[in-house]
Write a protein that holds these residues in place. Sequence first.
Motif, PDB file in Angstrom:
ATOM      1  N   TRP A 100       4.266  -2.862   1.656  1.00 29.81           N
ATOM      2  CA  TRP A 100       2.900  -2.522   1.284  1.00 29.81           C
ATOM      3  C   TRP A 100       1.920  -3.547   1.850  1.00 29.81           C
ATOM      4  CZ3 TRP A 100      -1.121  -4.833  -1.310  1.00 29.81           C
ATOM      5  CH2 TRP A 100      -2.223  -4.013  -1.532  1.00 29.81           C
ATOM      6  N   HIS A 101       2.257  -4.824   1.732  1.00 29.93           N
ATOM      7  CA  HIS A 101       1.354  -5.861   2.242  1.00 29.93           C
ATOM      8  C   HIS A 101       1.201  -5.779   3.765  1.00 29.93           C
ATOM      9  CE1 HIS A 101       1.564  -7.634  -1.773  1.00 29.93           C
ATOM     10  NE2 HIS A 101       0.373  -8.124  -1.442  1.00 29.93           N
ATOM     11  N   ARG A 102       2.262  -5.446   4.457  1.00 29.48           N
ATOM     12  CA  ARG A 102       2.162  -5.266   5.918  1.00 29.48           C
ATOM     13  C   ARG A 102       1.214  -4.109   6.234  1.00 29.48           C
ATOM     14  NH1 ARG A 102       7.102  -3.502   6.952  1.00 29.48           N
ATOM     15  NH2 ARG A 102       6.300  -1.410   6.665  1.00 29.48           N
ATOM     16  N   ASP A 103       1.385  -3.003   5.534  1.00 29.88           N
ATOM     17  CA  ASP A 103       0.525  -1.843   5.751  1.00 29.88           C
ATOM     18  C   ASP A 103      -0.908  -2.104   5.262  1.00 29.88           C
ATOM     19  OD1 ASP A 103       2.734  -0.599   6.814  1.00 29.88           O
ATOM     20  OD2 ASP A 103       3.202   0.500   4.979  1.00 29.88           O
ATOM     21  N   PHE A 104      -1.043  -2.917   4.234  1.00 26.49           N
ATOM     22  CA  PHE A 104      -2.358  -3.287   3.722  1.00 26.49           C
ATOM     23  C   PHE A 104      -3.157  -4.053   4.789  1.00 26.49           C
ATOM     24  CE2 PHE A 104      -4.665  -6.340   0.675  1.00 26.49           C
ATOM     25  CZ  PHE A 104      -5.783  -5.531   0.580  1.00 26.49           C
TER      26      PHE A 104
END
Length: 189
Positions: free
Chosen positions: A108-112
């Motif tokens: 999620w943080h990568r995509d965020f």
Amino acid sequence: MTPDEPLQLPGYQFDPPPPDAPDAEPDGLPSVPRPVNWNLLTSDQAAFEWVELDRWVNWLRRTYGLGPSIIPPLWHRHPELVWELSALHLHWLCAYDEQQNGSAPFGWHRDFAEARERLHDWVAACGSRLDRDRATRQTSWPGEDAAPAIAETPIHDRAADFRTFVVEDVARRRAVEDAFIASTADPPR
């Protein structure tokens, strides 16, 4: 209206979220994360989804210190931002689900990080800022009527604007539903 005042919609009483809790779950409403298609929501679904997304966006911007160049105060008035933030919210719900694997939050943080870049680009294109907003400019294609001129408007009370926007959206959806129901009713004999 004050920012702490609950949003009033017929049949709903939504309390403001605590600053550190993005997802309060009202009784009787869906708890399983699912995609939100803003084009197909009923008036009741839209009322719920707007409030939930607003709660989460407020949590997100405070938690990650996101400025108005990423999430402007009137994000709800820009469909490109609504769709992006809604998808990001769903992704967050799924990544932090208790049945998800341990690496899901990292994904999620990568995509965020990618989503923040897109949000920044869209905010720059639409021209929304901390203290003023304008509708996203539209380009007219050959053969179409010219797009109307767009003026900037000052932002005086973000919370009041959100409430007004949601009430109007829910009323518009309810009018469509009522018109459809009326059109299917048996004519009097």
